[in-house]
Design a protein around this motif. Structure first.
Motif, PDB file in Angstrom:
ATOM      1  N   TYR A  21       0.851  -1.198   0.000  1.00  0.00           N
ATOM      2  CA  TYR A  21       0.000   0.000   0.000  1.00  0.00           C
ATOM      3  C   TYR A  21       0.888   1.250   0.000  1.00  0.00           C
ATOM      4  CZ  TYR A  21      -3.941  -2.996   0.988  1.00  0.00           C
ATOM      5  OH  TYR A  21      -4.900  -3.965   0.895  1.00  0.00           O
ATOM      6  N   PRO A  22       0.308   2.412  -0.356  1.00  0.00           N
ATOM      7  CA  PRO A  22       1.133   3.615  -0.393  1.00  0.00           C
ATOM      8  C   PRO A  22       1.523   4.130   0.992  1.00  0.00           C
ATOM      9  CG  PRO A  22      -1.136   4.137  -0.984  1.00  0.00           C
ATOM     10  CD  PRO A  22      -1.055   2.653  -0.851  1.00  0.00           C
ATOM     11  N   ALA A  23       2.622   4.848   1.055  1.00  0.00           N
ATOM     12  CA  ALA A  23       3.060   5.510   2.288  1.00  0.00           C
ATOM     13  C   ALA A  23       3.786   6.794   1.912  1.00  0.00           C
ATOM     14  CB  ALA A  23       3.995   4.599   3.077  1.00  0.00           C
ATOM     15  N   LEU A  24       3.719   7.759   2.811  1.00  0.00           N
ATOM     16  CA  LEU A  24       4.431   9.020   2.590  1.00  0.00           C
ATOM     17  C   LEU A  24       5.433   9.215   3.725  1.00  0.00           C
ATOM     18  CD1 LEU A  24       4.602  11.657   0.851  1.00  0.00           C
ATOM     19  CD2 LEU A  24       3.103  12.703   2.565  1.00  0.00           C
ATOM     20  N   SER A  25       6.675   9.430   3.353  1.00  0.00           N
ATOM     21  CA  SER A  25       7.728   9.620   4.354  1.00  0.00           C
ATOM     22  C   SER A  25       8.510  10.876   3.994  1.00  0.00           C
ATOM     23  CB  SER A  25       8.645   8.398   4.351  1.00  0.00           C
ATOM     24  OG  SER A  25       9.045   8.129   3.024  1.00  0.00           O
ATOM     25  N   ILE A 144       6.937  -8.614  -4.223  1.00  0.00           N
ATOM     26  CA  ILE A 144       6.300  -7.306  -3.993  1.00  0.00           C
ATOM     27  C   ILE A 144       7.186  -6.227  -4.622  1.00  0.00           C
ATOM     28  CG2 ILE A 144       5.570  -5.603  -2.244  1.00  0.00           C
ATOM     29  CD1 ILE A 144       4.825  -7.779  -0.411  1.00  0.00           C
ATOM     30  N   THR A 145       6.534  -5.325  -5.357  1.00  0.00           N
ATOM     31  CA  THR A 145       7.288  -4.215  -5.952  1.00  0.00           C
ATOM     32  C   THR A 145       6.873  -2.921  -5.268  1.00  0.00           C
ATOM     33  OG1 THR A 145       7.282  -5.348  -8.047  1.00  0.00           O
ATOM     34  CG2 THR A 145       7.833  -3.024  -8.125  1.00  0.00           C
ATOM     35  N   TRP A 146       7.856  -2.145  -4.878  1.00  0.00           N
ATOM     36  CA  TRP A 146       7.589  -0.823  -4.324  1.00  0.00           C
ATOM     37  C   TRP A 146       8.107   0.201  -5.329  1.00  0.00           C
ATOM     38  CZ3 TRP A 146       9.646  -4.750  -1.254  1.00  0.00           C
ATOM     39  CH2 TRP A 146       8.899  -5.125  -0.124  1.00  0.00           C
ATOM     40  N   ASN A 147       7.273   1.161  -5.703  1.00  0.00           N
ATOM     41  CA  ASN A 147       7.844   2.211  -6.551  1.00  0.00           C
ATOM     42  C   ASN A 147       7.819   3.536  -5.809  1.00  0.00           C
ATOM     43  OD1 ASN A 147       5.418   3.800  -7.590  1.00  0.00           O
ATOM     44  ND2 ASN A 147       4.860   1.674  -7.999  1.00  0.00           N
ATOM     45  N   PHE A 148       8.861   4.292  -6.032  1.00  0.00           N
ATOM     46  CA  PHE A 148       9.082   5.518  -5.258  1.00  0.00           C
ATOM     47  C   PHE A 148       8.996   6.739  -6.150  1.00  0.00           C
ATOM     48  CE2 PHE A 148      11.089   2.096  -2.969  1.00  0.00           C
ATOM     49  CZ  PHE A 148      10.662   2.346  -1.679  1.00  0.00           C
ATOM     50  N   SER A 149       8.421   7.800  -5.596  1.00  0.00           N
ATOM     51  CA  SER A 149       8.472   9.083  -6.286  1.00  0.00           C
ATOM     52  C   SER A 149       8.712  10.192  -5.279  1.00  0.00           C
ATOM     53  CB  SER A 149       7.181   9.317  -7.078  1.00  0.00           C
ATOM     54  OG  SER A 149       6.068   9.198  -6.225  1.00  0.00           O
ATOM     55  N   SER A 150       9.150  11.311  -5.829  1.00  0.00           N
ATOM     56  CA  SER A 150       9.494  12.450  -4.989  1.00  0.00           C
ATOM     57  C   SER A 150       8.360  13.469  -5.078  1.00  0.00           C
ATOM     58  CB  SER A 150      10.806  13.012  -5.541  1.00  0.00           C
ATOM     59  OG  SER A 150      11.087  14.222  -4.954  1.00  0.00           O
ATOM     60  N   ILE A 151       7.927  13.984  -3.934  1.00  0.00           N
ATOM     61  CA  ILE A 151       6.833  14.966  -3.925  1.00  0.00           C
ATOM     62  C   ILE A 151       7.433  16.340  -3.613  1.00  0.00           C
ATOM     63  CG2 ILE A 151       4.642  15.627  -2.796  1.00  0.00           C
ATOM     64  CD1 ILE A 151       4.347  12.970  -4.229  1.00  0.00           C
ATOM     65  N   PRO A 152       7.608  17.158  -4.628  1.00  0.00           N
ATOM     66  CA  PRO A 152       8.230  18.456  -4.368  1.00  0.00           C
ATOM     67  C   PRO A 152       7.220  19.426  -3.775  1.00  0.00           C
ATOM     68  CG  PRO A 152       7.944  18.098  -6.732  1.00  0.00           C
ATOM     69  CD  PRO A 152       7.222  16.997  -6.025  1.00  0.00           C
ATOM     70  N   THR A 153       7.436  19.832  -2.545  1.00  0.00           N
ATOM     71  CA  THR A 153       6.519  20.774  -1.903  1.00  0.00           C
ATOM     72  C   THR A 153       7.257  21.477  -0.772  1.00  0.00           C
ATOM     73  OG1 THR A 153       4.327  21.020  -0.899  1.00  0.00           O
ATOM     74  CG2 THR A 153       5.533  19.040  -0.294  1.00  0.00           C
ATOM     75  N   ARG A 154       6.584  22.465  -0.172  1.00  0.00           N
ATOM     76  CA  ARG A 154       7.219  23.215   0.930  1.00  0.00           C
ATOM     77  C   ARG A 154       7.441  22.334   2.141  1.00  0.00           C
ATOM     78  NH1 ARG A 154       3.414  27.780   1.947  1.00  0.00           N
ATOM     79  NH2 ARG A 154       4.074  27.387   4.082  1.00  0.00           N
ATOM     80  N   ASN A 155       8.509  22.621   2.864  1.00  0.00           N
ATOM     81  CA  ASN A 155       8.752  21.848   4.081  1.00  0.00           C
ATOM     82  C   ASN A 155       7.731  22.193   5.154  1.00  0.00           C
ATOM     83  OD1 ASN A 155      10.909  20.078   3.496  1.00  0.00           O
ATOM     84  ND2 ASN A 155      12.178  21.904   3.226  1.00  0.00           N
ATOM     85  N   LYS A 202      -2.194  14.806  -0.981  1.00  0.00           N
ATOM     86  CA  LYS A 202      -2.837  16.035  -1.490  1.00  0.00           C
ATOM     87  C   LYS A 202      -2.682  17.157  -0.478  1.00  0.00           C
ATOM     88  CE  LYS A 202      -6.442  13.822  -4.127  1.00  0.00           C
ATOM     89  NZ  LYS A 202      -7.577  13.086  -3.583  1.00  0.00           N
ATOM     90  N   ALA A 203      -2.943  16.834   0.815  1.00  0.00           N
ATOM     91  CA  ALA A 203      -2.878  17.861   1.863  1.00  0.00           C
ATOM     92  C   ALA A 203      -1.451  18.420   1.994  1.00  0.00           C
ATOM     93  CB  ALA A 203      -3.356  17.269   3.190  1.00  0.00           C
ATOM     94  N   VAL A 204      -0.466  17.531   1.936  1.00  0.00           N
ATOM     95  CA  VAL A 204       0.933  17.979   2.051  1.00  0.00           C
ATOM     96  C   VAL A 204       1.287  18.855   0.841  1.00  0.00           C
ATOM     97  CG1 VAL A 204       3.333  17.149   1.955  1.00  0.00           C
ATOM     98  CG2 VAL A 204       1.724  16.081   3.535  1.00  0.00           C
ATOM     99  N   THR A 205       0.854  18.426  -0.341  1.00  0.00           N
ATOM    100  CA  THR A 205       1.152  19.183  -1.561  1.00  0.00           C
ATOM    101  C   THR A 205       0.507  20.573  -1.511  1.00  0.00           C
ATOM    102  OG1 THR A 205       1.145  17.092  -2.725  1.00  0.00           O
ATOM    103  CG2 THR A 205       1.107  19.037  -4.097  1.00  0.00           C
ATOM    104  N   ASN A 206      -0.702  20.640  -0.938  1.00  0.00           N
ATOM    105  CA  ASN A 206      -1.391  21.943  -0.847  1.00  0.00           C
ATOM    106  C   ASN A 206      -0.933  22.765   0.345  1.00  0.00           C
ATOM    107  OD1 ASN A 206      -2.921  21.167  -3.021  1.00  0.00           O
ATOM    108  ND2 ASN A 206      -4.621  20.392  -1.776  1.00  0.00           N
ATOM    109  N   GLY A 207      -0.049  22.231   1.152  1.00  0.00           N
ATOM    110  CA  GLY A 207       0.404  22.945   2.355  1.00  0.00           C
ATOM    111  C   GLY A 207      -0.705  23.098   3.378  1.00  0.00           C
ATOM    112  N   ASP A 208      -1.706  22.200   3.335  1.00  0.00           N
ATOM    113  CA  ASP A 208      -2.854  22.276   4.249  1.00  0.00           C
ATOM    114  C   ASP A 208      -2.520  21.500   5.533  1.00  0.00           C
ATOM    115  OD1 ASP A 208      -5.265  22.199   5.549  1.00  0.00           O
ATOM    116  OD2 ASP A 208      -6.439  21.559   3.794  1.00  0.00           O
ATOM    117  N   ILE A 209      -1.814  22.179   6.453  1.00  0.00           N
ATOM    118  CA  ILE A 209      -1.307  21.443   7.620  1.00  0.00           C
ATOM    119  C   ILE A 209      -2.422  21.011   8.574  1.00  0.00           C
ATOM    120  CG2 ILE A 209       1.098  22.235   7.597  1.00  0.00           C
ATOM    121  CD1 ILE A 209       0.329  24.302   9.676  1.00  0.00           C
TER     122      ILE A 209
END
Ligand code: PMV
Length: 294
Positions: A21-25, A144-155, A202-209
């Motif tokens: 399943y997906p995860a965000l780190s 099991i295959t895990w694929n990774f991507s980078s989410i460019p957004t504000r810290n 989506k929330a992290v990308t929108n900066g919706d803390i």
């Protein structure tokens, strides 16, 4: 040569990621300094350090790790050290480093996902098994295959709290696996956690803390069902919910650390101080592991 290796947090999706399943780190602005120092004293080492040194054919080396973060805190220490040792000795692309560090970690641990090693290698927000972001690489193990991507957004500001007791990733992953293999209820939880992660991206990308915090609360409640929280984690999470936008355990659980999205930071830090726990007032960072000659 010194390697600066960042600690990592899992913002959403630990345990569920083991099953694809997906995860965000993300890496956080807490770096360990790792040095390889010649030594003849034949020092003791944890299995993963021994295995990494053996993989590189190194003898008589002392691995010095400078960090204020305790090992076993669920903040990626073993992956950071494996990647740090590899990087001290060789030049890798981020992808090569993520893959080799994971294969050493997996051989030592015998389970788990490549989320820690990939996050530390890539830096920034890393999405595992999602469709968003800039594709990084794929890693496969045991079908099991895990694929990774980078989410460019504000810290994002994060308060990271060590609960004071170590969690064993191996034990906690095995515990959750038993539930997972037994019936559909654990699979339903994993599916819901996967959904939380997708909304979280989506929330992290929108900066919706505020939304990030709310989703962390939901993710924590789902994880708790597996019995991987502790009394101390619950105390920290409840302070985090009161003075932050939300809180959850991060990593395998059974001890380890909690992450909090701060709202009233002054009060939050004051309340945590009363609990007498180790607190890191930090933020995510876009940096991954890097080395420098000293
Ligand atoms: O506790 P940590 O930092 O090793 O994180 C473990 C995350 C798990 O999803 C529970 C296991 C894994 O390897 O993905």
């Amino acid at each position: 040569m010194v390697v600066y290796s960042p600690h990592k947090v899992i913002i959403f999706g630990e345990h569920a990621v083991v099953y694809g399943y997906p995860a965000l780190s993300a890496t956080v602005d807490l770096f360990a300094k790792i040095y390889l120092i010649p030594s003849r004293s034949g020092l003791q080492y944890t299995p993963f350090v021994q295995r990494t040194l053996a993989y590189l054919g190194l003898n008589n080396i002392y691995v010095k790790v400078e960090t204020n973060v305790p090992s076993g805190s669920g903040l990626g220490t073993s992956s950071m050290i494996i990647a740090g040792i590899l990087m001290s000795e060789r030049n890798y692309t981020k992808e090569q480093l993520a893959k080799e560090a994971f294969s050493i970690e997996y051989e030592t641990q015998g389970l788990g996902s490549p989320i820690d090693t990939s996050t530390i290698s890539a830096g920034g927000f890393v999405l595992t098994n999602g469709n968003e972001g800039i594709p990084l690489w794929k890693i496969e193990k045991n079908g099991i295959t895990w694929n990774f991507s980078s989410i460019p957004t504000r810290n994002m500001e994060l308060v990271v709290v060590y609960s004071g007791s170590k969690g064993s990733t191996r034990e906690q992953v095995a515990k959750v696996r038993k539930f997972y293999e037994r019936g559909s209820f654990a699979k339903d939880i994993m599916k819901r956690i996967g959904g939380i992660t997708q909304e979280g991206v989506k929330a992290v990308t929108n900066g919706d803390i505020a939304k990030v915090g709310e989703l962390m609360n939901e993710n924590h409640s789902e994880l708790k069902v597996f019995g991987i929280s502790t009394d101390q984690i619950e105390k920290i999470v409840s302070i985090g919910r009161e003075y932050g936008y939300g809180a959850k355990l991060t990593g395998a659980g059974g001890g380890g650390a909690v992450i909090i999205v701060p709202r009233d930071k002054e009060k939050l830090l004051k309340k945590l101080k009363e609990l007498n726990v180790m607190v890191f007032d930090t933020s995510t960072t876009s940096a991954g592991i890097f080395k420098r000659s000293e």
